[in-house]
Motif scaffolding. Structure first.
Motif, PDB file in Angstrom:
ATOM      1  N   THR B  40       0.855  -1.185   0.000  1.00 35.39           N
ATOM      2  CA  THR B  40       0.000   0.000   0.000  1.00 35.39           C
ATOM      3  C   THR B  40       0.890   1.233   0.000  1.00 35.39           C
ATOM      4  N   VAL B  41       0.757   2.039  -1.036  1.00 41.25           N
ATOM      5  CA  VAL B  41       1.583   3.241  -1.154  1.00 41.25           C
ATOM      6  C   VAL B  41       0.728   4.440  -0.764  1.00 41.25           C
ATOM      7  N   PRO B  42       1.207   5.242   0.181  1.00 42.84           N
ATOM      8  CA  PRO B  42       0.425   6.403   0.623  1.00 42.84           C
ATOM      9  C   PRO B  42      -0.012   7.263  -0.570  1.00 42.84           C
ATOM     10  N   GLY B  43      -1.300   7.591  -0.628  1.00 42.15           N
ATOM     11  CA  GLY B  43      -1.804   8.471  -1.676  1.00 42.15           C
ATOM     12  C   GLY B  43      -2.281   7.768  -2.930  1.00 42.15           C
ATOM     13  N   LEU B  44      -2.080   6.452  -3.012  1.00 49.60           N
ATOM     14  CA  LEU B  44      -2.524   5.722  -4.196  1.00 49.60           C
ATOM     15  C   LEU B  44      -3.518   4.635  -3.810  1.00 49.60           C
ATOM     16  N   PHE B  45      -4.406   4.290  -4.728  1.00 48.70           N
ATOM     17  CA  PHE B  45      -5.445   3.315  -4.396  1.00 48.70           C
ATOM     18  C   PHE B  45      -4.939   1.886  -4.491  1.00 48.70           C
ATOM     19  N   LEU B  46      -4.416   1.526  -5.653  1.00 47.07           N
ATOM     20  CA  LEU B  46      -3.967   0.145  -5.836  1.00 47.07           C
ATOM     21  C   LEU B  46      -2.617  -0.076  -5.164  1.00 47.07           C
ATOM     22  N   ARG B  47      -2.436  -1.278  -4.653  1.00 54.21           N
ATOM     23  CA  ARG B  47      -1.132  -1.648  -4.119  1.00 54.21           C
ATOM     24  C   ARG B  47      -0.135  -1.789  -5.269  1.00 54.21           C
ATOM     25  N   ARG B  48       1.153  -1.790  -4.935  1.00 53.79           N
ATOM     26  CA  ARG B  48       2.189  -1.956  -5.951  1.00 53.79           C
ATOM     27  C   ARG B  48       2.933  -3.268  -5.696  1.00 53.79           C
ATOM     28  N   PRO B  49       2.896  -4.169  -6.679  1.00 55.88           N
ATOM     29  CA  PRO B  49       3.596  -5.451  -6.509  1.00 55.88           C
ATOM     30  C   PRO B  49       5.099  -5.312  -6.785  1.00 55.88           C
ATOM     31  N   ILE B  50       5.898  -5.804  -5.850  1.00 53.11           N
ATOM     32  CA  ILE B  50       7.357  -5.762  -5.975  1.00 53.11           C
ATOM     33  C   ILE B  50       7.914  -7.146  -5.608  1.00 53.11           C
ATOM     34  N   SER B  51       8.825  -7.654  -6.429  1.00 52.81           N
ATOM     35  CA  SER B  51       9.361  -8.992  -6.167  1.00 52.81           C
ATOM     36  C   SER B  51      10.318  -8.973  -4.977  1.00 52.81           C
ATOM     37  N   VAL B  52      10.397 -10.110  -4.316  1.00 57.65           N
ATOM     38  CA  VAL B  52      11.287 -10.256  -3.167  1.00 57.65           C
ATOM     39  C   VAL B  52      12.713 -10.482  -3.666  1.00 57.65           C
ATOM     40  N   CYS B  53      13.626  -9.629  -3.239  1.00 58.49           N
ATOM     41  CA  CYS B  53      15.027  -9.761  -3.646  1.00 58.49           C
ATOM     42  C   CYS B  53      15.799 -10.626  -2.665  1.00 58.49           C
ATOM     43  N   ASP B  54      15.455 -10.485  -1.384  1.00 58.33           N
ATOM     44  CA  ASP B  54      16.090 -11.335  -0.368  1.00 58.33           C
ATOM     45  C   ASP B  54      15.166 -11.384   0.832  1.00 58.33           C
ATOM     46  N   CYS B  55      15.226 -12.476   1.556  1.00 55.73           N
ATOM     47  CA  CYS B  55      14.334 -12.628   2.699  1.00 55.73           C
ATOM     48  C   CYS B  55      14.998 -13.501   3.742  1.00 55.73           C
ATOM     49  N   GLU B  56      15.050 -12.983   4.967  1.00 59.22           N
ATOM     50  CA  GLU B  56      15.480 -13.785   6.101  1.00 59.22           C
ATOM     51  C   GLU B  56      14.451 -13.564   7.188  1.00 59.22           C
ATOM     52  N   GLU B  57      14.481 -14.410   8.182  1.00 61.19           N
ATOM     53  CA  GLU B  57      13.540 -14.312   9.289  1.00 61.19           C
ATOM     54  C   GLU B  57      13.355 -12.851   9.734  1.00 61.19           C
ATOM     55  N   GLY B  58      12.179 -12.291   9.500  1.00 54.36           N
ATOM     56  CA  GLY B  58      11.874 -10.948   9.994  1.00 54.36           C
ATOM     57  C   GLY B  58      12.436  -9.802   9.177  1.00 54.36           C
ATOM     58  N   GLU B  59      13.129 -10.118   8.091  1.00 49.43           N
ATOM     59  CA  GLU B  59      13.681  -9.033   7.280  1.00 49.43           C
ATOM     60  C   GLU B  59      13.576  -9.334   5.794  1.00 49.43           C
ATOM     61  N   LEU B  60      13.179  -8.303   5.071  1.00 54.27           N
ATOM     62  CA  LEU B  60      12.848  -8.439   3.675  1.00 54.27           C
ATOM     63  C   LEU B  60      13.591  -7.369   2.889  1.00 54.27           C
ATOM     64  N   THR B  61      14.174  -7.754   1.744  1.00 52.37           N
ATOM     65  CA  THR B  61      14.834  -6.755   0.901  1.00 52.37           C
ATOM     66  C   THR B  61      14.117  -6.691  -0.449  1.00 52.37           C
ATOM     67  N   LEU B  62      13.777  -5.469  -0.845  1.00 53.47           N
ATOM     68  CA  LEU B  62      13.147  -5.254  -2.149  1.00 53.47           C
ATOM     69  C   LEU B  62      14.063  -4.353  -2.965  1.00 53.47           C
ATOM     70  N   VAL B  63      14.270  -4.697  -4.229  1.00 47.30           N
ATOM     71  CA  VAL B  63      14.995  -3.800  -5.122  1.00 47.30           C
ATOM     72  C   VAL B  63      14.044  -3.444  -6.251  1.00 47.30           C
ATOM     73  N   TYR B  64      13.785  -2.146  -6.425  1.00 43.96           N
ATOM     74  CA  TYR B  64      12.748  -1.717  -7.359  1.00 43.96           C
ATOM     75  C   TYR B  64      13.243  -0.545  -8.190  1.00 43.96           C
ATOM     76  N   LYS B  65      12.660  -0.400  -9.358  1.00 46.04           N
ATOM     77  CA  LYS B  65      13.008   0.697 -10.252  1.00 46.04           C
ATOM     78  C   LYS B  65      11.905   1.747 -10.189  1.00 46.04           C
ATOM     79  N   VAL B  66      12.285   2.998 -10.120  1.00 44.17           N
ATOM     80  CA  VAL B  66      11.301   4.075 -10.108  1.00 44.17           C
ATOM     81  C   VAL B  66      10.802   4.284 -11.537  1.00 44.17           C
TER      82      VAL B  66
END
Lengths: 303, 244
Positions: B40-66
């Motif tokens: 959920t992005v503040p100010g926008l209606f639809l959510r934005r899907p972003i792929s998971v770049c890395d994931c460990e217990e309790g921590e998530l890394t996303l790499v995205y292009k503007v």
């Protein structure tokens, strides 16, 4: 009766909250998230006689406080819905479902409804004469009072279940369509379907949607929907289901004050998969705050 | 799928328009590389899907292009801000079919989901080859991260300013046991033609809900209609039906 109970075309509902067709599939994706039996009911994905892929993608776009869709009635066809979706639904939903039906000819509407009429799991038939995203059908039945009346008449002949006509806002006078379907025996009307719109991608200078146009839904359309619910509720005697941008318990109450007997929640389910559950849970508290004893007493209360 | 509130731990640019965001929160629902989250992005209606770049217990890394309003708004978030995420969306890559020498092919912003995949595969003792494709030198990211995993890494650039000139298909190793890829549609088509054996392609499509309800992102396949968000985003070579 509880504070939230209402009755829709002779069938009792535990509460007036109904996830809208096209935003809830056939229930399965949401069943994985919460117990669907908390809902009043839900309206399943618009179903046609033949299977449909729908329109080419992209068929979703962002809009200010809302979204556009041009899905175009993707569905597996009524036979598969009866053979596969309804039995699967039965394992986790113990209420009657609202069957949303669309078609491309009067005969097709009637044939699909006749098949669904035999299903005890189906409580109501919501006949969609207002889809803006299909060509040579859909909305064309909902923008002409004669065609709307003809569909109503044909469907009423093949079923004893309550028939609710889902109306298009893309008309000069929605009350004219509502009166036309009422005169042919419609048991209720639901409104509004989406408002036709479009977006253009500034970089490619092309429409965002491959179909060019799509239907606008979400909070942006709520005031438009509310006004139309008010007008239609004043023009017909049959129950009105209000929908269009409903996102909160307060929105439900506002729709009911305008004259809605029940309220459908659409686009908000896509943004927040728990939206319908949250609205139902928040209704009693909001009613307390507003001094509302039960929801039945407020239907049309602002009129 | 789970809904949860995540806290921004770090949000920093990797190139002129590619950002890395680390998020803290409940990652239990994220089970496979190639899955995505819907934000959920503040100010926008639809959510934005972003792929998971890395994931460990309790921590998530996303790499995205503007690329638009949604990702621009994401890039403006700072440490400590909170985001509403749907996690564990999509099927993800099938690791069982990797064999001993999996080949990972990423193009541009299709590179990130391959990182966690490479990590899982190298941890499982596989000899992983990676080819990363970009337009030019300034756009290259993640190369060192893949090397640090012990993968054999090649980079291609369209203008030849770094690595091999051309596309990922111009730097394919001779031998590999499986192919995992993510990138723009023309690249996926080229990879489909230029490779053989078990192959897994991650597709992108505009989504409404991201969890299979709205039918917004459906694609035709040889095995019927598939929702890219729920039945994908990863499709197997055998099921893909190229249109147009």
């Amino acid at each position: 009766m509880g504070r939230l109970n209402v009755e829709l075309c002779g069938i009792p509902l535990d509460n007036p909250v109904i996830p809208a067709s096209g935003t809830f599939g056939y229930g399965w994706e949401f069943h994985e998230l919460y117990d669907l039996n908390i809902l009043g009911t839900f309206s399943f994905k618009g179903t046609t006689r033949e299977p449909r892929f729908g329109n080419p993608t992209p068929r979703i776009a962002e809009a200010p406080s809302g979204m556009l869709n041009a899905v175009g009635l993707q569905n597996p066809g009524v036979e598969k819905v009866i053979a596969e979706e309804l039995p699967r639904l039965k394992t986790h939903f113990h209420k009657q479902v609202m069957a949303n039906v669309s078609g491309f000819s009067v005969e097709e509407f009637a044939e699909t409804c006749a098949l669904l009429d035999k299903e005890p799991q189906v409580g109501w038939l919501e006949v969609n004469i207002s889809c803006p995203n299909v060509h040579g059908g859909g909305m064309s039945f909902g923008t002409d009072p004669k065609a709307a009346a003809a569909v109503t008449k044909a469907v009423k002949k093949v079923t004893r279940k309550p028939v609710i006509l889902k109306l298009s806002p893309n008309v000069m006078d929605i009350t004219e369509i509502a009166r036309a379907v009422e005169s042919e025996g419609a048991d209720g009307v639901s409104l509004i379907n989406t408002l036709m719109g479009m977006r253009i991608d500034l970089k490619s200078r092309r429409p965002v949607l491959k179909n060019r146009t799509g239907g606008l839904s979400g909070p942006a359309v709520f005031p438009v929907a509310l006004r139309m619910v008010w007008d239609v509720a004043g023009a017909v005697k049959i129950p009105v289901i209000g929908m269009g941008g409903v996102s909160t318990a307060e929105d439900v109450i506002e729709m009911m004050l305008a004259g809605a007997t029940a309220v459908e929640v659409g686009a908000q389910n896509l943004r927040d998969p728990f939206a319908a559950k949250t609205i139902i849970e928040e209704l009693p508290g909001v009613m307390d705050r507003l001094g509302i004893e039960n929801l039945r007493e407020i239907i049309g209360g602002a009129r | 799928m789970k809904q949860g509130i995540f806290t921004v731990l770090q949000n920093r640019p990797l190139t002129a328009d590619v950002w890395e965001m680390r998020l803290g929160g409940d990652t239990d629902a994220i089970t496979a590389p190639g899955q995505f989250v819907n934000i959920t992005v503040p100010g926008l209606f639809l959510r934005r899907p972003i792929s998971v770049c890395d994931c460990e217990e309790g921590e998530l890394t996303l790499v995205y292009k503007v690329v638009g309003k949604g990702t621009d708004a994401l890039s403006r978030l700072t440490e400590g801000e909170e985001l509403d995420l749907l996690t564990g969306l999509g099927n993800g890559y099938d690791l069982m079919a990797a064999g001993e020498n999996p080949l990972l092919l990423g193009g541009g912003v299709g590179v990130p989901p391959l990182y966690w995949l490479a990590k899982k595969l190298t941890n499982a003792g596989k000899q992983v080859s990676v080819v990363l494709g970009f337009n030019r030198r300034e756009e290259v990211f993640c190369e060192e991260a893949f090397r640090a995993l012990g993968a054999k890494v090649a980079v291609t650039t369209v203008d030849g300013s770094y690595g091999t000139r051309g596309f990922v298909t111009d730097a394919l190793p001779r031998d590999y046991t499986s192919v995992y890829t993510c990138g723009p549609l023309p690249m996926l088509k080229a990879v489909y033609k230029a490779t053989r054996g078990p192959a897994f392609f991650s597709f992108e499509e505009r989504m409404g809900c991201g969890f299979g309800a709205c039918m917004g992102c459906t694609q035709r396949t040889k095995e019927g209609y598939k929702r890219i968000c729920k039945d994908g985003p990863v499709l197997r070579r055998e099921e893909i039906l190229w249109e147009d």
